[in-house]
Design a protein around this motif. Structure first.
Motif, PDB file in Angstrom:
ATOM      1  N   TRP A 133       0.833  -1.411   0.001  1.00 44.25           N
ATOM      2  CA  TRP A 133      -0.133   0.108   0.099  1.00 44.25           C
ATOM      3  C   TRP A 133       0.852   1.051  -0.016  1.00 44.25           C
ATOM      4  O   TRP A 133       1.767   1.300   0.741  1.00 44.25           O
ATOM      5  CB  TRP A 133      -0.946   0.107   1.249  1.00 44.25           C
ATOM      6  N   GLY A 134       0.631   2.198  -0.780  1.00 44.18           N
ATOM      7  CA  GLY A 134       1.229   3.591  -0.876  1.00 44.18           C
ATOM      8  C   GLY A 134       0.381   4.692  -0.914  1.00 44.18           C
ATOM      9  O   GLY A 134      -0.526   4.747  -1.667  1.00 44.18           O
ATOM     10  N   ALA A 135       0.856   5.670  -0.084  1.00 48.02           N
ATOM     11  CA  ALA A 135       0.032   7.106  -0.099  1.00 48.02           C
ATOM     12  C   ALA A 135       1.006   7.920  -0.740  1.00 48.02           C
ATOM     13  O   ALA A 135       2.081   8.127  -0.388  1.00 48.02           O
ATOM     14  CB  ALA A 135       0.066   7.340   1.449  1.00 48.02           C
ATOM     15  N   PHE A 136       0.168   8.661  -1.826  1.00 48.38           N
ATOM     16  CA  PHE A 136       0.916   9.906  -2.473  1.00 48.38           C
ATOM     17  C   PHE A 136       0.129  11.063  -2.226  1.00 48.38           C
ATOM     18  O   PHE A 136      -1.101  10.928  -2.384  1.00 48.38           O
ATOM     19  CB  PHE A 136       1.097   9.364  -3.995  1.00 48.38           C
ATOM     20  N   ILE A 137       1.187  12.086  -2.108  1.00 46.86           N
ATOM     21  CA  ILE A 137       0.197  13.342  -2.225  1.00 46.86           C
ATOM     22  C   ILE A 137       0.290  14.003  -3.309  1.00 46.86           C
ATOM     23  O   ILE A 137       1.434  14.255  -3.768  1.00 46.86           O
ATOM     24  CB  ILE A 137       0.883  14.364  -0.919  1.00 46.86           C
ATOM     25  N   VAL A 138      -0.930  14.535  -3.911  1.00 46.81           N
ATOM     26  CA  VAL A 138      -0.914  15.349  -5.085  1.00 46.81           C
ATOM     27  C   VAL A 138      -0.906  16.676  -4.821  1.00 46.81           C
ATOM     28  O   VAL A 138      -1.562  17.393  -4.220  1.00 46.81           O
ATOM     29  CB  VAL A 138      -2.117  14.916  -5.932  1.00 46.81           C
ATOM     30  N   ASP A 139       0.022  17.344  -5.509  1.00 45.00           N
ATOM     31  CA  ASP A 139       0.262  18.963  -5.434  1.00 45.00           C
ATOM     32  C   ASP A 139      -0.842  19.489  -6.356  1.00 45.00           C
ATOM     33  O   ASP A 139      -0.819  19.306  -7.682  1.00 45.00           O
ATOM     34  CB  ASP A 139       1.678  19.295  -5.912  1.00 45.00           C
ATOM     35  N   PRO A 140      -1.519  20.553  -5.979  1.00 48.61           N
ATOM     36  CA  PRO A 140      -2.458  21.075  -6.884  1.00 48.61           C
ATOM     37  C   PRO A 140      -1.739  22.034  -7.973  1.00 48.61           C
ATOM     38  O   PRO A 140      -2.435  22.008  -8.977  1.00 48.61           O
ATOM     39  CB  PRO A 140      -3.282  22.111  -5.976  1.00 48.61           C
ATOM     40  N   MET A 141      -0.480  22.096  -7.962  1.00 48.74           N
ATOM     41  CA  MET A 141       0.274  22.967  -9.063  1.00 48.74           C
ATOM     42  C   MET A 141       0.492  21.757 -10.036  1.00 48.74           C
ATOM     43  O   MET A 141       1.418  22.245 -11.171  1.00 48.74           O
ATOM     44  CB  MET A 141       1.232  23.841  -8.399  1.00 48.74           C
ATOM     45  N   TRP A 142       0.418  20.564 -10.014  1.00 49.58           N
ATOM     46  CA  TRP A 142       0.697  19.663 -10.902  1.00 49.58           C
ATOM     47  C   TRP A 142       0.265  20.069 -12.172  1.00 49.58           C
ATOM     48  O   TRP A 142      -1.180  20.367 -12.320  1.00 49.58           O
ATOM     49  CB  TRP A 142       0.341  18.248 -10.520  1.00 49.58           C
ATOM     50  N   ASP A 143       0.662  19.500 -13.346  1.00 48.01           N
ATOM     51  CA  ASP A 143       0.311  19.425 -14.788  1.00 48.01           C
ATOM     52  C   ASP A 143       0.050  18.215 -15.145  1.00 48.01           C
ATOM     53  O   ASP A 143       0.329  17.113 -14.314  1.00 48.01           O
ATOM     54  CB  ASP A 143       1.180  20.401 -15.884  1.00 48.01           C
ATOM     55  N   VAL A 144      -0.205  17.872 -16.390  1.00 47.70           N
ATOM     56  CA  VAL A 144      -0.643  16.576 -16.818  1.00 47.70           C
ATOM     57  C   VAL A 144       0.488  15.668 -16.875  1.00 47.70           C
ATOM     58  O   VAL A 144       0.530  14.401 -16.486  1.00 47.70           O
ATOM     59  CB  VAL A 144      -1.340  16.534 -18.284  1.00 47.70           C
ATOM     60  N   ASP A 145       1.692  16.151 -17.215  1.00 55.90           N
ATOM     61  CA  ASP A 145       3.062  15.317 -17.061  1.00 55.90           C
ATOM     62  C   ASP A 145       3.193  15.087 -15.886  1.00 55.90           C
ATOM     63  O   ASP A 145       3.696  13.911 -15.484  1.00 55.90           O
ATOM     64  CB  ASP A 145       4.055  16.252 -17.689  1.00 55.90           C
ATOM     65  N   VAL A 193      -7.111  24.882  -2.770  1.00 51.36           N
ATOM     66  CA  VAL A 193      -6.388  26.169  -3.053  1.00 51.36           C
ATOM     67  C   VAL A 193      -6.375  25.908  -4.675  1.00 51.36           C
ATOM     68  O   VAL A 193      -6.767  24.881  -5.322  1.00 51.36           O
ATOM     69  CB  VAL A 193      -4.852  26.088  -2.675  1.00 51.36           C
ATOM     70  N   PRO A 194      -5.954  27.042  -5.298  1.00 50.44           N
ATOM     71  CA  PRO A 194      -5.920  27.131  -6.852  1.00 50.44           C
ATOM     72  C   PRO A 194      -5.105  25.869  -7.463  1.00 50.44           C
ATOM     73  O   PRO A 194      -4.005  25.509  -6.758  1.00 50.44           O
ATOM     74  CB  PRO A 194      -5.181  28.424  -7.242  1.00 50.44           C
ATOM     75  N   THR A 195      -5.619  25.387  -8.618  1.00 48.37           N
ATOM     76  CA  THR A 195      -4.867  24.346  -9.193  1.00 48.37           C
ATOM     77  C   THR A 195      -4.316  24.928 -10.136  1.00 48.37           C
ATOM     78  O   THR A 195      -4.937  25.821 -10.879  1.00 48.37           O
ATOM     79  CB  THR A 195      -5.848  23.241  -9.652  1.00 48.37           C
ATOM     80  N   LYS A 196      -3.204  24.188 -10.815  1.00 43.14           N
ATOM     81  CA  LYS A 196      -2.456  24.666 -12.119  1.00 43.14           C
ATOM     82  C   LYS A 196      -3.569  24.381 -13.402  1.00 43.14           C
ATOM     83  O   LYS A 196      -3.579  25.369 -14.048  1.00 43.14           O
ATOM     84  CB  LYS A 196      -1.144  23.926 -12.208  1.00 43.14           C
ATOM     85  N   LEU A 197      -4.132  23.097 -13.215  1.00 43.34           N
ATOM     86  CA  LEU A 197      -4.815  22.702 -14.388  1.00 43.34           C
ATOM     87  C   LEU A 197      -6.445  23.225 -14.159  1.00 43.34           C
ATOM     88  O   LEU A 197      -6.769  23.566 -12.783  1.00 43.34           O
ATOM     89  CB  LEU A 197      -5.117  21.241 -14.484  1.00 43.34           C
ATOM     90  N   PRO A 198      -7.329  23.522 -14.844  1.00 40.24           N
ATOM     91  CA  PRO A 198      -8.558  23.917 -14.754  1.00 40.24           C
ATOM     92  C   PRO A 198      -9.261  23.050 -13.696  1.00 40.24           C
ATOM     93  O   PRO A 198      -8.774  21.467 -13.788  1.00 40.24           O
ATOM     94  CB  PRO A 198      -9.262  23.834 -16.005  1.00 40.24           C
ATOM     95  N   LEU A 199      -9.924  23.251 -12.940  1.00 38.12           N
ATOM     96  CA  LEU A 199     -10.477  22.336 -11.791  1.00 38.12           C
ATOM     97  C   LEU A 199     -10.919  20.762 -12.318  1.00 38.12           C
ATOM     98  O   LEU A 199     -10.904  19.778 -11.794  1.00 38.12           O
ATOM     99  CB  LEU A 199     -11.432  23.031 -10.857  1.00 38.12           C
ATOM    100  N   ASP A 200     -11.849  21.127 -13.323  1.00 39.82           N
ATOM    101  CA  ASP A 200     -12.513  19.819 -14.162  1.00 39.82           C
ATOM    102  C   ASP A 200     -11.468  18.936 -14.721  1.00 39.82           C
ATOM    103  O   ASP A 200     -11.408  17.579 -14.346  1.00 39.82           O
ATOM    104  CB  ASP A 200     -13.483  20.149 -14.959  1.00 39.82           C
ATOM    105  N   LYS A 201     -10.258  19.399 -15.113  1.00 39.58           N
ATOM    106  CA  LYS A 201      -9.191  18.993 -15.788  1.00 39.58           C
ATOM    107  C   LYS A 201      -8.283  17.955 -14.526  1.00 39.58           C
ATOM    108  O   LYS A 201      -7.862  17.142 -14.694  1.00 39.58           O
ATOM    109  CB  LYS A 201      -8.159  19.458 -16.578  1.00 39.58           C
ATOM    110  N   PHE A 202      -8.178  19.003 -13.567  1.00 39.46           N
ATOM    111  CA  PHE A 202      -7.451  18.454 -12.267  1.00 39.46           C
ATOM    112  C   PHE A 202      -8.166  16.992 -11.575  1.00 39.46           C
ATOM    113  O   PHE A 202      -7.380  16.012 -11.574  1.00 39.46           O
ATOM    114  CB  PHE A 202      -7.315  19.561 -11.177  1.00 39.46           C
TER     115      PHE A 202
END
Length: 90
Positions: free
Chosen positions: A4-16, A69-78
């Motif tokens: 099992w692994g837990a990963f934290i996603v940064d809201p500033m991530w892009d698709v890459d 908090v704001p996301t780099k991608l539009p929220l629906d894409k995030f």
């Protein structure tokens, strides 16, 4: 044995960034990946710095699944990318 692994996603991530995380989880052969959104919870070190950028103040959204908090991608894409994390790694 499965991992099992837990990963934290940064809201500033892009698709890459999401794609790289998928590749990393697959490479590690994590059997049960969990992904949460980085959330500046009151009382944590990051809260004071992020307080002014909050896009949500409703407490029920501070659940590590919603971006407050704001996301780099539009929220629906995030959120599409969040769903892709699970669909591509389980």
């Amino acid at each position: 044995m499965r991992i099992w692994g837990a990963f934290i996603v940064d809201p500033m991530w892009d698709v890459d960034d999401f794609s790289q995380t998928i590749d990393y989880v697959r490479k590690l052969k994590v059997g049960f990946p969990q992904f949460t959104v980085l959330t500046p919870l009151p009382g944590t070190e990051i809260f004071p710095a992020q307080r002014a950028t909050l896009t949500q103040t409703q407490h029920h959204l501070f659940d590590l699944a919603h971006a407050v908090v704001p996301t780099k991608l539009p929220l629906d894409k995030f959120y599409e990318q969040m769903a892709r994390l699970y669909a591509s790694t389980t």
